[in-house]
Design a protein around this motif. Structure first.
Motif, PDB file in Angstrom:
ATOM      1  N   LEU A   1      -7.974  -3.180 -14.461  1.00  0.00           N
ATOM      2  CA  LEU A   1      -7.687  -1.869 -13.907  1.00  0.00           C
ATOM      3  C   LEU A   1      -6.897  -2.033 -12.620  1.00  0.00           C
ATOM      4  O   LEU A   1      -7.298  -2.786 -11.732  1.00  0.00           O
ATOM      5  CB  LEU A   1      -8.987  -1.114 -13.622  1.00  0.00           C
ATOM      6  N   HIS A   2      -5.783  -1.308 -12.530  1.00  0.00           N
ATOM      7  CA  HIS A   2      -4.871  -1.437 -11.396  1.00  0.00           C
ATOM      8  C   HIS A   2      -4.594  -0.063 -10.804  1.00  0.00           C
ATOM      9  O   HIS A   2      -4.105   0.835 -11.502  1.00  0.00           O
ATOM     10  CB  HIS A   2      -3.582  -2.126 -11.834  1.00  0.00           C
ATOM     11  N   LEU A   3      -4.901   0.085  -9.527  1.00  0.00           N
ATOM     12  CA  LEU A   3      -4.745   1.352  -8.828  1.00  0.00           C
ATOM     13  C   LEU A   3      -3.265   1.718  -8.695  1.00  0.00           C
ATOM     14  O   LEU A   3      -2.470   0.923  -8.180  1.00  0.00           O
ATOM     15  CB  LEU A   3      -5.390   1.238  -7.440  1.00  0.00           C
ATOM     16  N   ILE A   4      -2.893   2.896  -9.183  1.00  0.00           N
ATOM     17  CA  ILE A   4      -1.500   3.355  -9.104  1.00  0.00           C
ATOM     18  C   ILE A   4      -1.385   4.699  -8.379  1.00  0.00           C
ATOM     19  O   ILE A   4      -0.347   5.336  -8.417  1.00  0.00           O
ATOM     20  CB  ILE A   4      -0.850   3.438 -10.505  1.00  0.00           C
ATOM     21  N   THR A   5      -2.449   5.112  -7.716  1.00  0.00           N
ATOM     22  CA  THR A   5      -2.478   6.415  -7.053  1.00  0.00           C
ATOM     23  C   THR A   5      -1.301   6.600  -6.095  1.00  0.00           C
ATOM     24  O   THR A   5      -0.658   7.661  -6.094  1.00  0.00           O
ATOM     25  CB  THR A   5      -3.797   6.601  -6.279  1.00  0.00           C
ATOM     26  N   ASP A   6      -1.006   5.603  -5.277  1.00  0.00           N
ATOM     27  CA  ASP A   6       0.069   5.745  -4.294  1.00  0.00           C
ATOM     28  C   ASP A   6       1.427   5.959  -4.956  1.00  0.00           C
ATOM     29  O   ASP A   6       2.228   6.773  -4.490  1.00  0.00           O
ATOM     30  CB  ASP A   6       0.127   4.530  -3.364  1.00  0.00           C
TER      31      ASP A   6
ATOM     32  N   GLY B   1      -0.840  22.098  -2.065  1.00  0.00           N
ATOM     33  CA  GLY B   1      -0.329  21.648  -0.777  1.00  0.00           C
ATOM     34  C   GLY B   1       0.573  20.424  -0.927  1.00  0.00           C
ATOM     35  O   GLY B   1       0.658  19.603  -0.018  1.00  0.00           O
ATOM     36  N   GLY B   2       1.200  20.291  -2.088  1.00  0.00           N
ATOM     37  CA  GLY B   2       2.097  19.168  -2.334  1.00  0.00           C
ATOM     38  C   GLY B   2       1.399  17.850  -2.629  1.00  0.00           C
ATOM     39  O   GLY B   2       2.051  16.817  -2.735  1.00  0.00           O
ATOM     40  N   ARG B   3       0.064  17.901  -2.773  1.00  0.00           N
ATOM     41  CA  ARG B   3      -0.716  16.669  -3.010  1.00  0.00           C
ATOM     42  C   ARG B   3      -1.631  16.835  -4.210  1.00  0.00           C
ATOM     43  O   ARG B   3      -2.118  17.930  -4.489  1.00  0.00           O
ATOM     44  CB  ARG B   3      -1.562  16.348  -1.776  1.00  0.00           C
ATOM     45  N   MET B   4      -1.888  15.741  -4.884  1.00  0.00           N
ATOM     46  CA  MET B   4      -2.838  15.767  -5.992  1.00  0.00           C
ATOM     47  C   MET B   4      -4.225  16.095  -5.456  1.00  0.00           C
ATOM     48  O   MET B   4      -4.616  15.611  -4.400  1.00  0.00           O
ATOM     49  CB  MET B   4      -2.864  14.413  -6.709  1.00  0.00           C
ATOM     50  N   ARG B   5      -4.957  16.902  -6.192  1.00  0.00           N
ATOM     51  CA  ARG B   5      -6.301  17.317  -5.778  1.00  0.00           C
ATOM     52  C   ARG B   5      -7.357  16.390  -6.363  1.00  0.00           C
ATOM     53  O   ARG B   5      -8.275  16.822  -7.051  1.00  0.00           O
ATOM     54  CB  ARG B   5      -6.553  18.758  -6.205  1.00  0.00           C
ATOM     55  N   LEU B   6      -7.226  15.107  -6.080  1.00  0.00           N
ATOM     56  CA  LEU B   6      -8.234  14.140  -6.499  1.00  0.00           C
ATOM     57  C   LEU B   6      -9.431  14.233  -5.573  1.00  0.00           C
ATOM     58  O   LEU B   6      -9.294  14.620  -4.404  1.00  0.00           O
ATOM     59  CB  LEU B   6      -7.660  12.724  -6.457  1.00  0.00           C
ATOM     60  N   GLY B   7     -10.588  13.850  -6.085  1.00  0.00           N
ATOM     61  CA  GLY B   7     -11.779  13.809  -5.256  1.00  0.00           C
ATOM     62  C   GLY B   7     -11.690  12.693  -4.229  1.00  0.00           C
ATOM     63  O   GLY B   7     -10.856  11.786  -4.337  1.00  0.00           O
ATOM     64  N   THR B   8     -12.557  12.738  -3.244  1.00  0.00           N
ATOM     65  CA  THR B   8     -12.546  11.788  -2.134  1.00  0.00           C
ATOM     66  C   THR B   8     -12.505  10.342  -2.598  1.00  0.00           C
ATOM     67  O   THR B   8     -11.773   9.536  -2.044  1.00  0.00           O
ATOM     68  CB  THR B   8     -13.791  11.998  -1.252  1.00  0.00           C
ATOM     69  N   TRP B   9     -13.276  10.002  -3.615  1.00  0.00           N
ATOM     70  CA  TRP B   9     -13.381   8.611  -4.050  1.00  0.00           C
ATOM     71  C   TRP B   9     -12.650   8.348  -5.360  1.00  0.00           C
ATOM     72  O   TRP B   9     -12.880   7.336  -5.998  1.00  0.00           O
ATOM     73  CB  TRP B   9     -14.856   8.205  -4.185  1.00  0.00           C
ATOM     74  N   GLN B  10     -11.788   9.266  -5.768  1.00  0.00           N
ATOM     75  CA  GLN B  10     -11.077   9.100  -7.033  1.00  0.00           C
ATOM     76  C   GLN B  10      -9.710   8.459  -6.844  1.00  0.00           C
ATOM     77  O   GLN B  10      -9.003   8.749  -5.881  1.00  0.00           O
ATOM     78  CB  GLN B  10     -10.877  10.444  -7.731  1.00  0.00           C
ATOM     79  N   GLY B  11      -9.357   7.604  -7.784  1.00  0.00           N
ATOM     80  CA  GLY B  11      -8.037   7.007  -7.827  1.00  0.00           C
ATOM     81  C   GLY B  11      -7.538   6.998  -9.263  1.00  0.00           C
ATOM     82  O   GLY B  11      -8.324   7.097 -10.207  1.00  0.00           O
TER      83      GLY B  11
END
Length: 138
Positions: free
Chosen positions: A17-22, A106-116
């Motif tokens: 699993l590789h974080l790609i959120t950014d 607001g131009g940002r994804m509405r992910l939860g605090t600890w979600q990626g």
């Protein structure tokens, strides 16, 4: 109403699993939309996408081990065209997700605090993966 579409190319360094959120967040920000819905779809059958815990590395490792246990490499699979990790990769992909829908506000994804957002690379020899992205909004 506006819409934008494109492709993110991601190559994981290894299986897992590789974080790609950014990378996804940067793509969304570049579209300049304030509110909408983002759809991501991986265009492969041996990799997948997940929204999952991104703060504790142990959660990622536990998920990787669970996937390996539930769909292990085995000589019992008929489908092995690309090697012994071929069919387990398809099974792991079937157990996870190929499409995600994420609200944007607001131009940002509405992910939860600890979600990626994770690319789940199920093959031992990763290749470039295409993730189709589509954003509809204002």
């Amino acid at each position: 109403m506006r819409q934008a579409s494109g492709t993110l190319i991601v190559t994981a360094p290894c299986q897992g699993l590789h974080l790609i959120t950014d990378a996804v967040a940067a793509w969304v920000a570049d579209r300049g939309m304030d509110e909408g819905l983002l759809t991501l779809m991986i265009r492969h059958t041996s990799a997948s996408l997940l929204i999952q815990e991104n703060a504790a590395p142990a959660a990622r490792r536990d998920l990787e081990r669970w996937l390996a246990r539930i769909a292990p490499e085995s000589p019992d699979y008929e489908h092995d065209d690309e090697g012994p990790d071929d069919m387990p990769a398809h099974l792991r992909s079937a157990l996870t997700a190929t499409t995600l829908s994420i609200p944007v506000l607001g131009g940002r994804m509405r992910l939860g605090t600890w979600q990626g957002i994770y690319l789940c690379e199920h093959r031992r020899r990763p290749a470039p993966r295409e993730i189709a992205a589509h954003l509809v909004g204002t």
